[in-house]
Design a protein around this motif. Structure first.
Motif, short mmCIF file in Angstrom:
data_model
loop_
_atom_site.label_atom_id
_atom_site.label_comp_id
_atom_site.label_asym_id
_atom_site.label_seq_id
_atom_site.Cartn_x
_atom_site.Cartn_y
_atom_site.Cartn_z
N GLN A 140 5.95 13.61 4.83
CA GLN A 140 6.07 12.11 4.40
C GLN A 140 4.95 11.57 4.15
OE1 GLN A 140 9.31 9.30 6.72
NE2 GLN A 140 11.03 10.97 8.36
N ASP A 141 3.42 11.92 4.86
CA ASP A 141 2.69 11.24 4.66
C ASP A 141 1.64 12.47 4.43
OD1 ASP A 141 1.94 13.11 6.98
OD2 ASP A 141 1.59 12.44 8.22
N GLY A 142 1.75 13.74 3.37
CA GLY A 142 1.34 14.12 3.26
C GLY A 142 0.25 14.95 3.59
N HIS A 143 0.31 15.10 5.08
CA HIS A 143 -0.70 15.26 5.84
C HIS A 143 0.26 16.36 7.06
CE1 HIS A 143 -4.10 12.92 4.54
NE2 HIS A 143 -3.26 12.23 4.46
N ASP A 144 0.86 15.89 8.19
CA ASP A 144 2.17 16.29 9.11
C ASP A 144 3.16 16.90 8.36
OD1 ASP A 144 -0.36 15.95 10.45
OD2 ASP A 144 1.22 14.29 11.07
N PHE A 145 3.10 18.38 7.67
CA PHE A 145 3.78 19.10 7.05
C PHE A 145 4.68 19.69 8.57
CE2 PHE A 145 1.55 18.39 3.65
CZ PHE A 145 2.79 18.06 2.55
N ALA A 146 6.18 20.02 8.00
CA ALA A 146 6.72 20.54 9.21
C ALA A 146 7.61 21.90 8.05
CB ALA A 146 8.02 19.82 9.59
#
Length: 978
Positions: free
Chosen positions: A763-769
């Motif tokens: 959702q923020d472009g940094h933390d990916f799941a």
């Protein structure tokens, strides 16, 4: 349409007489009358423009409409069609072309399809067939001075031989048709890229003179230049009659096909004949990328090779985009249902010459050369006035330069108008911009030019930049349900959006008791092939991006014994129709098969039914839902199979060659929900790497994965290769609920099909799941990766962990993110099964190889050198036929369990192993067979597995290979040893 401009010269000396308001945009692209900007080192260069200088006559700039390259233009809405035509032909608006070269059709696949023949038998002539006459009329309406050039590709089957007297009769009948249409043909060639028959050219010249066409110039030989540039000139040197018959020497791609076109070639023999030299078909590459090579060629043609005519194939890219060289041309127009088109910078590259000159102007040799910094420039003068024009391209310049021009020899001393185009930016806003004029003082003026540009300096005026643009969305698809009953098509006409791949289809009155109009395959004798392209007569229709959950049906009536076919989910059509086909013969035999991009068929089901016979109507059908494919006849099921070789695409009709059949009432209706995707226009893309350089006419940047085009694609960097994993990340513009991704691989045999993947969201472009992972088959079908449950995300990342090819890039033609539930596609459809999960492969550095036969330069060790651009190949000079074998010494004993075979990856199928046996040995003397089978003759990676067997030696025995050869780019040996 610019009706007020037709017939007006593009050269208007007075600044007050421009027929269209000129566009003036301030820019720093050029500095006039001054030195280079501070901080840059100017390499001063003096150019003397002498009106009394000698040079060859300029013959013009043109476009080539051939190989069905203009087919879809005809079906555009009238407003957009007129705008496109204005960009091509109208003076002082766009490319303002001087020459239009058209195909003299032969009903054969001549590149992206077939064009209609005017003479399908020796005793009939129909001057109304096809669309080239229409195009010629539109061009002439806009520019009454345009020159026309006719050339055949293939030939009707009634010719006694390809090169025969029949060819001359055929060409004369076409000339008579042109006369009926009110056209004077300025140039005529004998055949396209088919060698050069000396007697045919002599006979053509004699026939033209005898039939009142003595003003028509004969062009020879319209062949690809390399490796024997201008070979026909060598023949003419010792043959005065041949030389006298030919007026223009025209060769193709003299600056080398689909390259950057930095060097153009000529021969001493060609120069010695003192005839006009033309690049009579110069590939423009795609309409954006091709602008830079085209700009070089426009100048270097003359500087390097004294070439005075530049004709670009294609005139425009107006054919379906599920073809590997889609988009080739000066502009793009392949979406007639929406009216979408694009004007690329190639249009303005042409305009830099055409809007400031006319055929008959003369090059000035002393003012046509290269600068010290690497720019090229050509100068031309009017034969009737004191006007002159200088065109400068600086694409290879190493620095800015101040060029001093000394004007003499009676040329104009009026102010020089300066126009510029910046070819290093993606925007067309800085293309073809009118700069401030330069005053000439004491016969001299200075201009500073920047790298990466095209400039025109001219004493002429009246030039302008057209401003029309399409308002349609490039993502807009042709709607389904889609129907065509042909009743609104004029007899003898082409149905909207139908494009013949091979053969000739026309609207005719329906046969039997059926009223109205039907679509009939008309050609009853197989034409003479061009470049070996041959198939049964086929026509295609529909949007290549159609999601595959649909049912297609058509009424068919065989007029001759043979078969009829219906095709669906056609995802590629490069001299083939890659999709599903249901075929029914007149005597009741039927089959359901899949055809791949190389034209190879895989039968899925077959059988017999009540004979349909001839002269009766029956309805063919194909029903698709996910991986379920059903073939129907008269509403009854013939077969249902599970297959995922093709999941999206258009539809087509086919007839056994060369028989007549009629079709009516084509319908494409949804057969289940199509997913909805985030519009590409609302997203942006980034990638871990990309190949931004021009490679054979295209670039492979990340934005091409979301441009709604099937011929363009993103590839991770492969020169030099960037190792996997590689990923592409989509910014959806805002947070959305998403259900999965759909991945479309290349429509060609290009490398980089992603076979193992992972999908991540953020959702923020940094933390990916991670939300999905898996394997996809090595097919060209669109694949999906559905999420186990909907995910809220703004960013979606596809990571490729394995891919095919050499080098091994990740390639994405289109990447879509679903906002509705997404059914999984991609069950085994490759014929070879999914890639085995081999735990380990013997290090190649520890192996050695020997072979029963090898060609120098293609030795056995090339199969284990880690470079899949090299290969082992059995001896082909002298030829040693298969079977041949290659044996690998693993360096130690391993529990061997499989073999990985990488076929050659250079686009040539020769030597791809199709039948094999694999045996193993502990001592190198006694071998035991552990596996045998067949592989498809394509460039996908092949696998063979067996139960773990201790061995030090593994032998691949190649029993058969494509075209009688065997080879291997790379071979790996899997093992289970700890």
């Amino acid at each position: 349409m610019l009706s007020d401009m037709r017939g007006t010269s593009r050269l208007v000396r007075s600044l007050g007489l421009g027929m269209v308001a000129m566009v003036t945009v301030p820019t720093a692209a050029v500095t006039v009358g001054a030195q280079a900007p501070a901080g840059q080192v100017a390499a001063d260069h003096v150019v003397t423009i002498d009106g009394g200088d000698s040079g060859r006559a300029f013959d013009g700039v043109g476009g080539v409409s051939a190989g069905a390259s203009s087919r879809l233009l005809v079906d555009y809405p009238e407003q957009e069609r007129d705008e496109i035509l204005d960009y091509l032909f109208a003076p002082a608006y766009g490319a303002a072309l001087d020459v239009l070269k058209v195909e003299i059709g032969g009903d054969i696949d001549s590149t992206a399809g077939a064009e209609a023949s005017h003479m399908r038998s020796p005793d009939e002539v129909d001057c109304s067939r096809g669309y080239e006459w229409w195009l010629m009329a539109e061009a002439q309406e806009r520019n009454p001075d345009i020159a026309f050039y006719g050339l055949p590709w293939g030939a009707p089957g009634w010719f006694e031989e390809y090169w025969s007297a029949d060819r001359i009769d055929y060409l004369m009948s076409w000339m008579d048709c042109a006369k009926q249409h009110g056209f004077e043909i300025d140039y005529l060639g004998a055949a396209n890229e088919s060698g050069a028959d000396r007697d045919s050219y002599v006979n053509l010249r004699n026939a033209l003179d005898a039939n009142g066409y003595s003003d028509t110039d004969v062009v020879a030989s319209d062949n690809h230049a390399p490796p024997d540039y201008w070979f026909v000139a060598d023949q003419m040197q010792d043959d005065p009659e041949f030389a006298d018959a030919v007026d223009v020497l025209g060769e193709h791609d003299v600056c080398v096909w689909r390259t950057e076109q930095r060097t153009c070639h000529v021969s001493e023999a060609a120069l010695a004949l003192d005839k006009p030299l033309w690049d009579s078909e110069n590939s423009t590459q795609d309409y954006v990328v091709g602008a830079q090579p085209l700009a070089r060629a426009m100048n270097r043609h003359y500087i390097d090779a004294q070439v005075t005519g530049n004709l670009n194939w294609a005139l425009l890219g107006a054919w379906y985009d599920n073809f590997p060289i889609g988009g080739t041309g000066l502009m793009l127009a392949d979406r007639p249902w929406s009216g979408y088109y694009e004007v690329g910078p190639s249009i303005w590259v042409d305009a830099h010459t055409t809007q400031f000159t006319d055929p008959g102007w003369r090059y000035l040799d002393g003012a046509s050369d290269y600068t010290p910094a690497g720019a090229s420039y050509v100068s031309l003068r009017s034969p009737e006035t004191d006007d002159y024009t200088v065109v400068i391209e600086t694409l290879d310049s190493t620095t800015a330069e101040t060029l001093t021009f000394d004007v003499t020899g009676g040329l104009s001393t009026d102010p020089v108008h300066v126009w510029s185009t910046d070819l290093e930016t993606a925007s067309t806003e800085d293309d073809f911009i009118d700069q401030e004029s330069v005053d000439v003082h004491d016969g001299s003026f200075d201009v500073t030019v920047e790298p990466g540009h095209v400039y025109t300096l001219s004493t002429t005026a009246g030039q302008a930049k057209g401003s029309a643009q399409s308002s349609a969305d490039p993502g807009e698809q042709l709607q389904v349900p889609y129907t065509e009953d042909f009743d609104d098509v004029d007899t003898g006409g082409l149905a909207p959006y139908f494009s013949d791949v091979h053969g000739g289809f026309e609207a005719v009155p329906c046969a039997g008791d059926r009223e109205g109009t039907c679509y009939q395959q008309m050609v009853t004798q197989e034409p003479m092939s061009w470049h070996g392209h041959s198939m049964s007569p086929t026509t295609m229709v529909g949007d290549p991006r159609w999601w595959g959950n649909y049912e297609v049906g058509v009424d068919a009536r065989m007029l001759d014994a043979g078969y009829v076919e219906l095709a669906g989910r056609v995802d590629s059509q490069q001299h083939a129709v890659a999709g599903y086909h249901v075929q029914v013969t007149h005597d009741g035999e039927w089959r359901l098969y899949s055809q791949d991009v190389q034209g190879e068929d895989t039968e899925l089901a077959s059988g017999e039914t009540a004979p349909p016979g001839t002269n009766s109507w029956h309805r063919l059908g194909l029903r698709f839902r996910g991986e379920t494919v059903t073939a129907l006849l008269d509403g009854e099921e013939l077969a249902t199979v599970e297959d995922a070789s093709h999941t999206t695409g258009q539809v087509g009709l086919r007839v056994s060659g060369w028989n007549r059949a009629q079709f009516d009432d084509l319908r494409v209706t949804p057969n289940g929900p199509a997913p909805r995707f985030v519009p590409h226009s609302q997203m942006t893309a980034t990638a871990t790497s990309e190949h931004a350089g021009n490679d054979a006419g295209h670039t492979y940047t990340v934005d091409e994965a979301i441009d709604d085009r099937l011929w363009s694609e993103w590839r991770s960097e492969y020169a030099p290769p960037a190792p996997l994993p590689q990923s592409i990340t989509l910014d959806l513009g805002r947070t959305r609920q998403v259900h999965g991704v759909a991945y479309t691989p290349p429509v060609t045999r290009a490398p980089g099909l992603i076979t193992s993947y992972e999908v991540y969201t953020s959702q923020d472009g940094h933390d990916f799941a991670q939300v999905a992972s898996g394997r996809w088959d090595e097919t060209r079908a669109t694949k999906t990766a559905p999420f186990s449950e909907p995910v809220k995300a703004r960013y979606v990342r596809l990571q490729a962990t394995e891919a095919t090819g050499c080098p091994q890039p990740a390639t994405v033609t289109e990447l879509n993110v679903a906002t509705t539930p997404l059914a999984e596609l991609g069950a085994d459809g490759s014929g070879d099964g999914p890639a085995p999960e081999f735990p380990a492969v013997v290090p190649r550095a520890e192996m050695s190889a020997s072979a029963t036969s090898q060609q120098p330069g293609y030795e056995a060790d090339k199969a284990i050198d880690g470079d899949c651009q090299t290969m082992w190949h059995q001896s082909f000079d002298p030829y040693e036929a298969p079977p041949q074998s290659i044996t690998f010494d693993l360096g130690d004993t391993y529990d061997t369990s499989g073999l990985v075979y990488e076929p050659r990856q250079d686009g040539n199928r020769n030597g791809m192993i199709t039948d094999y046996e694999i045996s193993v040995s502990s001592d190198g003397e006694t071998f035991t067979e552990v596996q045998a089978g067949q592989w498809a003759a394509d460039d996908t990676t092949k696998y063979a597995e067996w139960s773990a067997t201790a061995a030090r030696y593994v032998r691949l025995h190649a029993l058969e290979g494509f075209n009688g050869h065997v080879s291997a780019a790379e071979v790996g040996i899997a093992h289970t040893s700890e």
